[in-house]
Write a protein that holds these residues in place. Structure first.
Motif, PDB file in Angstrom:
ATOM      1  N   TYR A  50       0.726  -1.470   0.085  1.00  0.00           N
ATOM      2  CA  TYR A  50       0.023  -0.010   0.015  1.00  0.00           C
ATOM      3  C   TYR A  50       0.845   1.278  -0.077  1.00  0.00           C
ATOM      4  O   TYR A  50       2.117   1.140   0.227  1.00  0.00           O
ATOM      5  N   MET A  51       0.212   2.184  -0.419  1.00  0.00           N
ATOM      6  CA  MET A  51       1.075   3.522  -0.557  1.00  0.00           C
ATOM      7  C   MET A  51       1.795   3.970   0.867  1.00  0.00           C
ATOM      8  O   MET A  51       0.995   4.240   2.063  1.00  0.00           O
ATOM      9  N   GLY A  52       2.929   4.144   0.725  1.00  0.00           N
ATOM     10  CA  GLY A  52       3.740   4.429   2.135  1.00  0.00           C
ATOM     11  C   GLY A  52       4.154   3.318   2.838  1.00  0.00           C
ATOM     12  O   GLY A  52       5.004   3.571   3.839  1.00  0.00           O
ATOM     13  N   TRP A  97     -10.693  15.005  -0.817  1.00  0.00           N
ATOM     14  CA  TRP A  97     -10.238  14.153  -2.118  1.00  0.00           C
ATOM     15  C   TRP A  97      -9.492  12.763  -1.436  1.00  0.00           C
ATOM     16  O   TRP A  97      -9.327  12.647  -0.224  1.00  0.00           O
ATOM     17  N   ALA A  98      -9.530  12.037  -2.474  1.00  0.00           N
ATOM     18  CA  ALA A  98      -9.097  10.655  -2.135  1.00  0.00           C
ATOM     19  C   ALA A  98      -8.382   9.885  -3.268  1.00  0.00           C
ATOM     20  O   ALA A  98      -8.744  10.140  -4.552  1.00  0.00           O
ATOM     21  N   TYR A  99      -7.438   9.209  -2.828  1.00  0.00           N
ATOM     22  CA  TYR A  99      -6.884   8.243  -3.884  1.00  0.00           C
ATOM     23  C   TYR A  99      -7.076   6.783  -3.437  1.00  0.00           C
ATOM     24  O   TYR A  99      -6.858   6.520  -2.201  1.00  0.00           O
ATOM     25  N   VAL A 100      -7.289   5.799  -4.512  1.00  0.00           N
ATOM     26  CA  VAL A 100      -7.605   4.421  -4.264  1.00  0.00           C
ATOM     27  C   VAL A 100      -6.662   3.691  -5.284  1.00  0.00           C
ATOM     28  O   VAL A 100      -6.447   3.740  -6.087  1.00  0.00           O
ATOM     29  N   LYS A 101      -6.086   2.518  -4.245  1.00  0.00           N
ATOM     30  CA  LYS A 101      -5.274   1.593  -5.127  1.00  0.00           C
ATOM     31  C   LYS A 101      -6.215   0.748  -5.790  1.00  0.00           C
ATOM     32  O   LYS A 101      -7.036   0.282  -5.583  1.00  0.00           O
ATOM     33  N   ALA A 102      -5.582   0.746  -7.174  1.00  0.00           N
ATOM     34  CA  ALA A 102      -6.253   0.133  -8.228  1.00  0.00           C
ATOM     35  C   ALA A 102      -5.666  -1.268  -8.500  1.00  0.00           C
ATOM     36  O   ALA A 102      -6.131  -2.222  -8.658  1.00  0.00           O
ATOM     37  N   ALA A 129      -6.955   7.080  -8.863  1.00  0.00           N
ATOM     38  CA  ALA A 129      -6.712   5.916  -8.715  1.00  0.00           C
ATOM     39  C   ALA A 129      -5.063   5.638  -8.472  1.00  0.00           C
ATOM     40  O   ALA A 129      -4.715   6.652  -9.198  1.00  0.00           O
ATOM     41  N   TYR A 130      -4.269   4.915  -7.930  1.00  0.00           N
ATOM     42  CA  TYR A 130      -3.104   4.753  -7.899  1.00  0.00           C
ATOM     43  C   TYR A 130      -2.737   3.373  -8.499  1.00  0.00           C
ATOM     44  O   TYR A 130      -3.286   2.214  -8.071  1.00  0.00           O
ATOM     45  N   HIS A 131      -1.519   3.283  -8.785  1.00  0.00           N
ATOM     46  CA  HIS A 131      -0.679   1.720  -9.335  1.00  0.00           C
ATOM     47  C   HIS A 131       0.373   1.739  -8.393  1.00  0.00           C
ATOM     48  O   HIS A 131       1.218   2.659  -8.560  1.00  0.00           O
ATOM     49  N   PHE A 132       0.565   0.542  -7.623  1.00  0.00           N
ATOM     50  CA  PHE A 132       1.795   0.347  -6.840  1.00  0.00           C
ATOM     51  C   PHE A 132       2.632  -0.591  -8.125  1.00  0.00           C
ATOM     52  O   PHE A 132       2.522  -1.784  -8.444  1.00  0.00           O
ATOM     53  N   GLY A 163      -4.182   9.593 -12.892  1.00  0.00           N
ATOM     54  CA  GLY A 163      -3.625   8.548 -12.061  1.00  0.00           C
ATOM     55  C   GLY A 163      -2.300   9.004 -11.459  1.00  0.00           C
ATOM     56  O   GLY A 163      -1.604   9.734 -11.811  1.00  0.00           O
ATOM     57  N   VAL A 164      -1.919   7.938 -10.413  1.00  0.00           N
ATOM     58  CA  VAL A 164      -0.562   8.104  -9.647  1.00  0.00           C
ATOM     59  C   VAL A 164       0.212   6.819  -9.959  1.00  0.00           C
ATOM     60  O   VAL A 164      -0.242   5.797  -9.721  1.00  0.00           O
TER      61      VAL A 164
END
Length: 278
Positions: A50-52, A97-102, A129-132, A163-164
C-alpha cells in the motif's frame, strides 16, 4: 493482509487534531485472515503493498506535522486493507479528495476498488486511482496498460484526478528492485509515456526523496510535467527530489494498513479541481 483494527500504533500520536482523530476512527474493522506461506520468511504477500508501506518501514516517523499558513486541502489514500470505507463520515470530517489503490504489477486488482472509488465520488469527493509499481516485474508500459484497463483511467468530469504511479521501496525484496538508476528511470519513463498516450494526462508520481535519490540517482527530468506527491512523515515536506520546485500533494502521516493515510493537497479546493480538469 487484513487485520483487526487494534490499539493505534505509537506513531498515530501524529494525529493531534480532532478532525483527523475522527477521520481515522471511521474505517471499518477488518477480519483477520490466516497468514500466507509467502509470509513465512517475513516477506509480505504479493499484492498487499500500500502507498507508504516502504516509506514507513525505511524512514519511519520523524516528527509531528505542523500547521502552515498556506492553504491546504485534506485528503486520504486507501487500499484493500481498509475494506469498505465510511465515506460520508470522512466527508463530514473535512476530507475532500481521495486516492484508491487500483492495481499492482500486472496481476493484482484491489477487490474493494468499486466501493472505495465510487463511494468517495458519490459523497462529493474528487478522487483518483493509484498503481503500486513493481519494476522488477513487467515493463513500465505493460503496467501502465494494466492500470488503465483496471480502474486507472481518467475522464474530464471535474471530479476525477489523474492516475498516480506509486514508486517507492520494494516491500518484497531489493530496495531498488535490482535495477540501476538509469534502468529505473527508463522504467518510470515507459510507464509515464504509456499512461499519457492512453489517457491524455500526465500521471502524478508518489515517492520519497530518499528513495528517489537512491534508486534514480535523483533524476530531475520529470519535474516539469508530472505532479509530485511526496511522502514524508515529519513536520514539513523537507527537501524535494530534483526537478520539482514544489509538491502537489504530501502524505504526512501513515498509520499502517488498517487505518489508512492522511494527505494534504498543496492548495485550496479549487486547485484540486483544477488538477482534475487538467
Amino acid at each position: 493482509m487484513r487485520k483487526p483494527i487494534a490499539v493505534a500504533r505509537s506513531h498515530s500520536r501524529l494525529l493531534t487534531s480532532g478532525v483527523l482523530l475522527a477521520a481515522q476512527s471511521l474505517l471499518l474493522t477488518l477480519p483477520a485472515v490466516p497468514a500466507s506461506a509467502d509470509e513465512a520468511d517475513g516477506t509480505p504477500v504479493r499484492g498487499s503493498a500500500y502507498m507508504g508501506m516502504g516509506v514507513l518501514a525505511h524512514e519511519g516517523v520523524q516528527g509531528q506535522p505542523v500547521d502552515s499558513r498556506a492553504t491546504q486541502t485534506e485528503g486520504v489514500d486507501v487500499s484493500s486493507h481498509q475494506g469498505d470505507v465510511a465515506w460520508t463520515t470522512l466527508w463530514n470530517s473535512g476530507v475532500r479528495w481521495a486516492y484508491v489503490k487500483a492495481t499492482e504489477g500486472t496481476s493484482y486488482r484491489n477487490p474493494d476498488y468499486a466501493q472505495q472509488y465510487n463511494g468517495s465520488y458519490d459523497v462529493g469527493m474528487i478522487r483518483g486511482a493509484y498503481h503500486f509499481a513493481i519494476p522488477d516485474g513487467a515493463g513500465g508500459a505493460a503496467q501502465a496498460d494494466y492500470f488503465v484497463d483496471h480502474g486507472g483511467g481518467w475522464s474530464k468530469d471535474g471530479r476525477t484526478l489523474p492516475g498516480v504511479l506509486d514508486i517507492e521501496y520494494n516491500p518484497y525484496g531489493e530496495t531498488c528492485y535490482g535495477r540501476t538508476a538509469s534502468q529505473m528511470v527508463d522504467w518510470i519513463r515507459a510507464f509515464l509515456d504509456r499512461y499519457k498516450a492512453r489517457t491524455g494526462r500526465h500521471a502524478a508520481i508518489y515517492t520519497s526523496t530518499n528513495w528517489w535519490t537512491q534508486c534514480t540517482g535523483n533524476y530531475s527530468g520529470f519535474g516539469s510535467t508530472n505532479p509530485l506527491w511526496i511522502a514524508r512523515y515529519a513536520s514539513t515536506v523537507g527537501t524535494l527530489p530534483a526537478g520539482w520546485d514544489f509538491h502537489t500533494m504530501w502524505q504526512y502521516t501513515s498509520s499502517g494498513p488498517t487505518v489508512g493515510d492522511h494527505d494534504k493537497f498543496n492548495g485550496a479546493l479549487d486547485r484540486v479541481k483544477a488538477l482534475a480538469n487538467g
